[in-house]
Every structure is written in structure tokens, then in C-alpha cells.
Scaffold this motif. Structure first.
Motif, PDB file in Angstrom:
ATOM      1  N   ALA A   3       0.703  -1.226  -0.115  1.00 56.57           N
ATOM      2  CA  ALA A   3      -0.172  -0.156   0.079  1.00 56.57           C
ATOM      3  C   ALA A   3       0.776   1.197   0.137  1.00 56.57           C
ATOM      4  CB  ALA A   3      -1.049   0.067   1.238  1.00 56.57           C
ATOM      5  N   ALA A   4       0.393   2.383  -0.713  1.00 53.64           N
ATOM      6  CA  ALA A   4       0.998   3.748  -0.780  1.00 53.64           C
ATOM      7  C   ALA A   4       0.008   4.594  -0.666  1.00 53.64           C
ATOM      8  CB  ALA A   4       1.890   3.658  -1.987  1.00 53.64           C
ATOM      9  N   VAL A   5       0.482   5.819  -0.239  1.00 49.90           N
ATOM     10  CA  VAL A   5      -0.609   6.748   0.077  1.00 49.90           C
ATOM     11  C   VAL A   5      -0.494   8.089  -0.723  1.00 49.90           C
ATOM     12  CG1 VAL A   5      -1.691   8.358   1.678  1.00 49.90           C
ATOM     13  CG2 VAL A   5      -0.957   5.960   2.352  1.00 49.90           C
ATOM     14  N   MET A  14      -4.326  -3.281  -9.932  1.00 50.52           N
ATOM     15  CA  MET A  14      -4.268  -2.546  -8.638  1.00 50.52           C
ATOM     16  C   MET A  14      -5.526  -1.920  -8.492  1.00 50.52           C
ATOM     17  SD  MET A  14      -1.622   0.552  -9.729  1.00 50.52           S
ATOM     18  CE  MET A  14      -1.503   1.140  -8.036  1.00 50.52           C
ATOM     19  N   HIS A  15      -5.678  -1.321  -7.041  1.00 50.25           N
ATOM     20  CA  HIS A  15      -6.804  -0.731  -6.792  1.00 50.25           C
ATOM     21  C   HIS A  15      -6.626   0.686  -6.020  1.00 50.25           C
ATOM     22  CE1 HIS A  15     -11.251  -0.430  -6.156  1.00 50.25           C
ATOM     23  NE2 HIS A  15     -11.033  -0.454  -4.874  1.00 50.25           N
ATOM     24  N   ALA A  16      -7.617   1.591  -6.071  1.00 52.88           N
ATOM     25  CA  ALA A  16      -7.329   2.876  -5.084  1.00 52.88           C
ATOM     26  C   ALA A  16      -8.720   2.958  -4.145  1.00 52.88           C
ATOM     27  CB  ALA A  16      -7.273   3.968  -5.986  1.00 52.88           C
ATOM     28  N   ALA A  22      -1.242  -2.494  -4.188  1.00 50.11           N
ATOM     29  CA  ALA A  22      -1.016  -3.388  -5.163  1.00 50.11           C
ATOM     30  C   ALA A  22      -0.809  -4.858  -4.629  1.00 50.11           C
ATOM     31  CB  ALA A  22       0.386  -2.894  -5.635  1.00 50.11           C
ATOM     32  N   ALA A  23      -1.400  -5.853  -4.937  1.00 48.50           N
ATOM     33  CA  ALA A  23      -1.333  -7.069  -4.272  1.00 48.50           C
ATOM     34  C   ALA A  23      -1.520  -8.464  -5.233  1.00 48.50           C
ATOM     35  CB  ALA A  23      -2.863  -7.182  -3.250  1.00 48.50           C
ATOM     36  N   ASP A  32       2.504 -12.680 -10.500  1.00 49.59           N
ATOM     37  CA  ASP A  32       3.860 -12.614  -9.911  1.00 49.59           C
ATOM     38  C   ASP A  32       3.685 -11.629  -8.903  1.00 49.59           C
ATOM     39  OD1 ASP A  32       6.479 -12.767  -9.175  1.00 49.59           O
ATOM     40  OD2 ASP A  32       7.221 -11.477 -10.902  1.00 49.59           O
ATOM     41  N   SER A  33       4.021 -11.966  -7.757  1.00 53.47           N
ATOM     42  CA  SER A  33       3.934 -10.962  -6.434  1.00 53.47           C
ATOM     43  C   SER A  33       5.127 -10.025  -6.708  1.00 53.47           C
ATOM     44  CB  SER A  33       4.125 -11.965  -5.292  1.00 53.47           C
ATOM     45  OG  SER A  33       5.319 -12.376  -5.088  1.00 53.47           O
TER      46      SER A  33
END
Length: 792
Positions: free
Chosen positions: A227-229, A272-274, A344-345, A374-375
């Protein structure tokens, strides 16, 4: 997967026509379904500037506009109310073409000439999502993000000129569900440089831990969560190049934050998701299984009933997204969003697939996760999203990331065996060339060890490595060789001969049957076989299933009659049957019997007679290369009618028998109809057939025709007459046909008249009348020696 060629050129320069690109990619393993230019349906539409506008004299809503289109100014009448002087608009000129086959030509609107049309977004096959500042139901007014050069092709001016290539990506190559993945394949396929830059993020001095915390409860289904902010987010419209590339890839632009997540997904192949941080309770994300009875309203405005085996992204109170499938509506990005959490997971593919299936959903995200991602891609896609935020000025990236990594990050290795690979592929590729090929595919070779990139989960064994080498080396370069350890299949000459007989008979409407070689000895009595016939000496089965199958047949005739009887008594009105039958003739007590192959035909029905079966036999023999066939009357075979049976002879060799079955024999088999049978010894005709077929060119010289009718004894076979005619005519007889047989009281008792048509032709010259008359006289004289005289 729809690929934007403009986007692809960011990573690899493709300097070739689309057809060659698509063929090359398909041959190397990335199958192309098709390609299409975005503007293929738009022609003769340009950028125009509105110079002046005046009201239509006969309408209160129409405007007469003078439009500058470059080389000239054209007059266009429009009903749009959002156009002003000085605006730049799309102009469909006279004889232009718009999507869906719409054609624009000049005309009159209430008596005023109009030389084209001003276009809306819809008329260009665009939507408000492509140009959010435009008016959906009005003329498209070009904004500052478009090229306003007057007279320029509108597609080029607004970026509607991309080439879209549709790929069919197999489930074992999720890495190719991305622009970067296909760029890597293109670079290897065409041996051109590849540029895959690493994203760089500046970020501020704050710590991400001060904004968000993450807990992963189910570590088996969530291998990695990052996770990023981003704070001070400005939600708005994405730049035109992002909207263009999303549109070309089949994804609808929404807003800049959502568009960035979709953009990164298409670029890297990893969803990815927000999240809106304001809607995450206590700023804590929990990755867990759903609880019984939980309901989540997803972004498509649908309530989803969750079950306990489903993995969800939740805050401390409730789920906010279905992991790997779709986000929740209440935590989504809105116009007033200020702080965003980028996720991002990497989730277990099988879990995502089952969850999506149970919820009746299939999204771009689930379609990728279920194939196994791929992680180790997660840090880069998170950095790429933050890089775009900074470059485009959409927010301020908080320093640091949260990374919970539960995956096994041990690199997969395979032993490098070039000699085995060459043997396996049937090629002779140098070790260094193999190494270079693998290097292009990001596969590392160190001595005899191959290290597989983490995103290539399909490379497990040395055969997979051989396949990679083969497809980049070029399947068309691999020589064609026979498989070792396998027999070289093919028909023998005898098998071809038999197959040709079968094809001919089937082409004449004769159906094949297959019967048992074991029969009852009583069948010999039913066909009236003589008691002292050698055919009654049969091989006896030691342990037969019953008396009906106690001996091996020495003749196939009873088997054929049995099948004909079955058809007749099942009310089949007509039958034409044949069998390639085996007959077994005993030799001595301790030796195997001699196997003979017979072609046996059986006919009955309203339109069948001796001549119909004889015609089939003649055609079959002729096509099989059997020449000079004669038919000699046969009266001593008790199975056949004594006056309607003949032996088939070639020279001095008897090859079979043909005729009508004796009525009493037919009655024995309960057939109340005339039955015709032919038995041909295939072994014999194979040995004597003419193997050389020669081409005969079309005749250069005209033919002469003659008719001849002779009176002879009833007992004289027509074959004898034909033999004499052929002998006396020599090489110039091209064709001989019987066209009449007459019997009458005026001919005398026991007499018949037979008439023939002769076609005479020489391959060297035109025959004279005298030459033809000489031949006819020789024929007449020869016929008189057998008691045949000219009918006058």
C-alpha cells in the motif's frame, strides 16, 4: 488483449506494416486475432474554424456557418446551439464517410446550400468519457488538448489514429496480458532493442505508516499486499494520451485516479486498486475472509452477498472490496476525495476465480488474477502509479510503502542442456545462440543453470525451455524429419489396388458389407454345392460358438446370399452390395489354410438384371487395369442359372463368374426375386492387371463411323462377333458399341440380328473412304467364317 501500437512504441520501435507485425507475433507464439485502425470508418473529415454565423432566413433554430477548412471556406447549415464564431470543430465535407456507414453529401436545408456537416462526439464514435469537456448532445468543440490546425484530418488532430491489435493470449502466459509483456515478445521476435524503464518516485518526507496500517489474516490466499498513500489529490480528467490509450485498449476513461490504476494494469498486466482513505475506518486495512451474511455494494451498484470462503479487503468494521475482483462503491474515488490509498497485491488465482464465479462477475482484474500473477511485480506497479501522480501533478506521494510479503521468493532454476534441446527439436543450434535467445526473453543462463524470471511460471521443465528457443529461433527454420521409433505409414501397392476397387464400386452405388468367415456347413447344401466339390473340404473350428459358425468358408457366396436375404425380408426393395471377402482353402492337416481374396457382388431389385451387374464388373475391371475380358457361358455351376451365367476370362486365365442365382437357390434363402452375383478372384486380377496407365492425347484427326448388322445363330455369343471385329479392324478401331439385338419370324427360327456402331480413327492421318471400306470388307468376310452374314 487489445494492444495500442502507439503505446507499444514507448518500449520497442516497430518499423513495419501491421500485417508483417501480426504474422511475426503469431508465428512466435503470440496469436493475433486481427488488427484495426481506429479511424478506418472516418474519411474526409477535417478540422474547421467557424469564421461567421448568421440566422437561417426560414428557420428560428438553424444557423448558416462559414467554415474555414484550410484550402477553402465552405458553407454549412447546422442546428447546433453550442457553436460560436472562432470555435474549432470537426467538419464532415461533401462525400465524407462516418462510422456505421454514414455518408455525408452536400444538400439544401430549407432552400440554403449546405456543403457538409458539423460533427458531434457520437457521430465520430466517441463518448463524453473520451473528451469530458465536450457536450454530449452538441457539436464537438475542440479543446486545447487537440491540434487545431485548420484542414488537418480530424482523427490525427484528436488522437483517433491508433492501430489496435487484438491478441488471443493463452492462460499460461498472463505476463502477455500487458503492453510491457508484448513489447518483450516483440523485441525477441524481431530482434530489436527493448526499453523497459524503471519507475522513479520522489515522494515527500512524511511516513506512510502515519496514514495507514495493514493486516493480512489469510496469508495463503494473499501472498503479498502493498500500500502507498497520496495526499492532496486533485480528482479530475486524465491527460489525452492516457484517455487515448485506454480507449484503444477497450477500457472506458473515468477520472484521473481510476484511469491511472487501469493504465498501470494494462501496462504491467497486474491489477491494482485505489481507496478513498476517508472511507476506511480507523485508517486500517484488513485482508480477511468474508463473514457469513456480509453484503458489499460493488462499484457497479450491485449488492453482493458474500460467503466465508471469499477473500475481501476490509476496514475494522466492514468489507470495502472483493479481493482481486472489484472494489466497493462507498470506498471508491469521488470528486471530493483528498487522500488515496493505492493497493498492489497478489491473490491466489483459484480463490479469485471461484469468488468471481459465485458472484456472477468477471472483470479485467479477476481475469488476470485467476491465471496466476507474480508477486514480485507489486513494488514496480505501485511505484509506476505514484510516478504518474507526480508527473501529472495530481497529488503528493507520501514517502514509503507498506509491504506484507508472504510469498516464496526462491527463483526457479532449470538445468541447461543444449545437446538435449537440439535432439529434442531436431535442430543444430549453437549453445551461444540459445543463450542469446533466452537472454532476449529475460531468462538468465549461468553455466549449466537457467534462472527463470518470476513472471514466467509456465517455464517448469527443460522441454519448456526448448519450446522457447524453438519459437524465437523460428519454427519455419526447423527441418522436417520423420519421428523416430514410429513406423512409416502408407498403403502398399496391393492395398492401393483394393482401395481403388472399393472406391469404384462405391462410386457406382454399391455398398460394402463385412461378414464373418465362420459359417455353417449346411450353407453348402443351400447353394447346391456338388457333394464331391473340393470346396466342401473346409477347416473345422475346434471350439466353435455353435454349429452356425463351426467351419471356415471356402466360398463367400452363402455369406453374400445371407445378407441379401436379410435385406429382402426386411422389405428393402433394392440392394447393391459387395464384400472384399476372405476364403480359406485347406492345404494339409498341420498347415494353415490358403487365404484367397474375392470381390463378391450381389444385386437384386426392380432395375437390376444381368447387364447391370455386368456393367459394374466391366467398369471395375477396366479401371483396375484389366484388359481383353471375355465372358464365356457357364452351365455346370449348380448355384447359378444355367442359361444366364458366364465365366469371366482374361486370355487363358479364369478370374471369376457372373450370373443370375438359380431360382431354387434363391428360394433356399427366402428371396422371391431374381438375384445377380459376381465373384472375382482379386489375387488373380492383381497379378495380371496393367500397372502402367498412359496418357492418350486428344485426337487431332476426324473419325469415321460405320454401322454393321449381322444375322447369326441364337447360340453364337456376341463376344465372338466382337472379337472378330476388333481383330480385323486393327489399331484404327477406336470404339465398338452394340446398339441393337433383334429377333423375329422374318429372320428364321433360332436366328438373331446384332447391330454394331464402329468408330474408326487414325492418330497419324485422316482415314480415306477406301481405307474404311477395306476394313469393313475384311470384317464381313471374317464374320462369314463363323456363320454370321450381313443383314440386308
Amino acid at each position: 488483449m487489445n494492444l495500442s501500437m502507439k503505446w507499444l512504441n514507448d518500449f520497442v520501435k516497430i518499423d513495419m506494416n501491421p500485417r508483417d507485425f501480426c504474422e511475426g507475433m503469431t508465428i512466435s507464439g503470440s496469436k493475433v486475432e486481427g488488427y484495426k485502425l481506429e479511424n478506418s470508418e472516418i474519411q474526409n473529415v477535417v478540422v474547421g474554424k467557424v469564421n461567421s454565423m448568421e440566422k437561417h432566413p426560414d428557420s428560428d433554430h438553424l444557423w448558416i456557418c462559414q467554415i474555414d477548412v484550410g484550402e477553402e471556406a465552405v458553407q454549412i447549415v447546422t442546428g447546433a446551439q453550442n457553436v460560436q464564431v472562432g470555435d474549432y470543430v470537426p467538419v464532415a465535407k461533401h462525400k465524407s464517410l462516418l462510422p456505421n456507414g454514414v455518408k455525408i453529401t452536400k444538400g439544401k436545408l430549407r432552400g440554403v446550400e449546405s456543403y457538409g456537416m458539423l460533427c458531434s462526439l457520437g457521430e465520430l464514435n466517441l463518448t463524453i468519457n473520451d473528451f469530458p469537456y465536450a457536450i454530449a448532445d452538441g457539436i464537438f468543440i475542440l479543446g486545447d488538448d487537440c491540434d487545431k490546425t485548420v484542414g488537418m484530418d480530424i482523427c490525427k488532430a484528436i488522437g483517433l489514429d491508433d492501430m489496435c491489435v487484438e491478441f488471443e493470449i493463452t492462460s499460461n502466459r498472463p505476463d502477455c496480458l500487458s503492453v510491457r509483456g508484448l513489447a518483450r515478445e516483440a523485441a525477441a521476435t524481431f530482434d530489436i532493442p527493448l526499453n523497459l524503464p524503471k519507475p522513479k518516485v520522489k515522494a515527500n518526507s512524511e511516513k506512510v505508516e502515519d496514514y495507514i496500517s495493514v493486516e493480512v489474516e489469510n496469508k495463503e490466499l494473499c501472498m503479498r499486499y502493498m500500500a502507498a498513500v497520496v495526499k492532496n489529490v486533485k480528482v479530475g480528467t486524465s491527460p489525452r494520451y492516457i484517455r487515448e490509450r485506454l480507449r484503444a485498449s477497450g477500457v472506458r476513461p473515468i477520472n484521473n485516479i481510476v484511469d491511472i490504476t487501469n493504465y498501470v494494469m494494462l501496462e504491467y498486466g497486474h491489477p491494482m486498486h485505489a481507496f478513498d482513505l476517508a472511507n476506511i475506518k480507523n485508517n486500517k486495512i484488513v485482508v480477511r475472509n468474508a463473514k457469513a451474511g456480509e453484503i458489499l455494494e460493488t462499484l457497479d451498484d450491485t449488492d453482493r452477498n458474500l460467503s466465508e470462503e471469499m477473500l475481501v479487503i476490509a476496514d475494522e468494521e466492514k468489507p470495502t472490496a472483493v479481493a482481486g475482483v472489484m472494489g466497493g462503491k462507498y470506498s471508491g474515488i469521488n470528486d471530493d476525495t483528498n487522500t488515496v490509498v493505492f493497493e498492489a497485491a497478489c491473490f491466489e488465482g483459484s480463490s479469485v476465480r471461484l469468488t468471481a464465479k459465485k458472484l456472477g462477475m468477471r472483470t479485467e482484474s479477476s481475469g488476470r488474477f485467476e491465471k496466476g500473477l507474480d508477486s514480485r511485480t507489486c513494488p514496480e506497479i505501485l511505484a509506476r502509479a505514484c510516478q504518474l501522480i507526480e508527473e501529472l501533478g495530481f497529488g503528493e506521494v507520501v514517502s514509503g510503502i507498506i509491504d506484507i510479503d508472504n510469498d516464496n521468493n526462491i527463483a526457479h532454476t532449470i538445468k541447461f542442456e543444449p545437446d538435449w534441446t537440439n535432439r529434442f527439436l531436431g535442430v543444430n543450434i549453437d549453445r551461444n545462440e540459445m543463450t542469446e535467445i533466452l537472454k532476449k526473453l529475460d531468462v538468465t543462463v549461468d553455466g549449466d543453470t537457467i534462472t527463470v524470471p518470476s513472471y514466467r511460471k509456465d517455464l517448469e521443465h527443460k522441454a519448456d525451455i526448448a519450446e522457447e528457443i524453438a519459437r524465437i529461433y523460428g519454427y519455419n527454420k526447423i527441418p522436417t524429419t520423420a519421428l523416430s521409433g514410429f513406423a512409416q505409414g502408407g498403403y502398399s501397392n496391393r492395398q492401393k489396388f483394393t482401395k481403388n476397387i472399393c472406391n469404384n464400386l462405391q462410386g457406382m452405388g454399391v455398398n460394402e458389407i463385412i461378414t464373418y468367415s465362420f459359417i455353417s456347413p449346411k450353407l453348402y447344401d443351400k447353394i447346391h454345392l456338388k457333394s464331391d466339390s473340393k470346396l466342401r473340404n473346409s477347416v473345422t473350428i475346434l471350439n466353435p460358438l455353435g454349429e452356425d459358425s463351426s467351419i471356415m468358408r471356402t466360398t463367400a457366396l452363402p455369406s453374400m446370399l445371407d445378407i441379401l436375404s436379410r435385406n429382402y425380408n426386411n422389405r428393402n426393395q433394392q440392394a447393391r452390395l459387395y464384400e472384399i471377402a476372405k476364403e480359406y482353402l485347406p492345404t494339409s492337416e498341420n498347415e494353415l489354410p490358403t487365404e484367397k481374396t474375392k470381390v463378391i457382388l450381389g444385386f437384386y431389385g426392380k432395375n437390376e438384371d444381368f447387364y447391370s451387374i455386368k456393367g459394374v464388373v466391366e467398369t471395375m475391371l477396366q479401371d483396375s487395369g484389366i484388359e481383353n475380358v471375355e465372358y464365356i457361358p457357364e452351365k455346370n455351376n449348380l448355384s447359378y442359372h444355367p442359361g444366364r451365367t458366364a465365366r469371366i476370362v482374361v486370355g487363358d486365365t479364369e478370374i471369376g463368374i457372373i450370373g443370375e442365382i438359380h431360382p431354387t437357390v434363391a428360394n433356399e434363402f427366402s428371396i422371391n426375386a431374381k438375384v445377380y452375383v459376381a465373384e472375382i478372384d482379386e489375387d488373380t486380377i492383381y497379378n495380371i492387371h496393367n500397372k502402367d496407365k498412359k496418357y492418350t492425347p486428344l485426337p487431332k484427326f476426324p473419325a469415321s463411323t460405320r454401322d454393321i448388322a449381322v444375322i447369326c445363330d441364337e447360340s453364337l455369343p456376341v463376344a465372338e462377333i466382337e472379337k472378330i471385329i476388333k481383330k480385323q479392324s486393327g489399331k484404327i478401331l477406336e470404339k465398338l458399341e452394340i446398339f441393337d439385338v433383334y429377333r423375329g419370324s422374318q429372320l428364321g427360327e433360332g436366328k438373331k440380328s446384332v447391330a454394331y456402331a464402329l468408330t474408326l480413327r487414325s492418330s497419324e492421318r485422316t482415314l480415306t473412304v477406301e481405307e474404311c471400306d477395306t476394313v469393313m470388307n475384311k470384317i464381313i468376310n471374317a464374320l462369314e467364317t463363323i456363320g454370321a452374314s450381313i443383314r440386308k
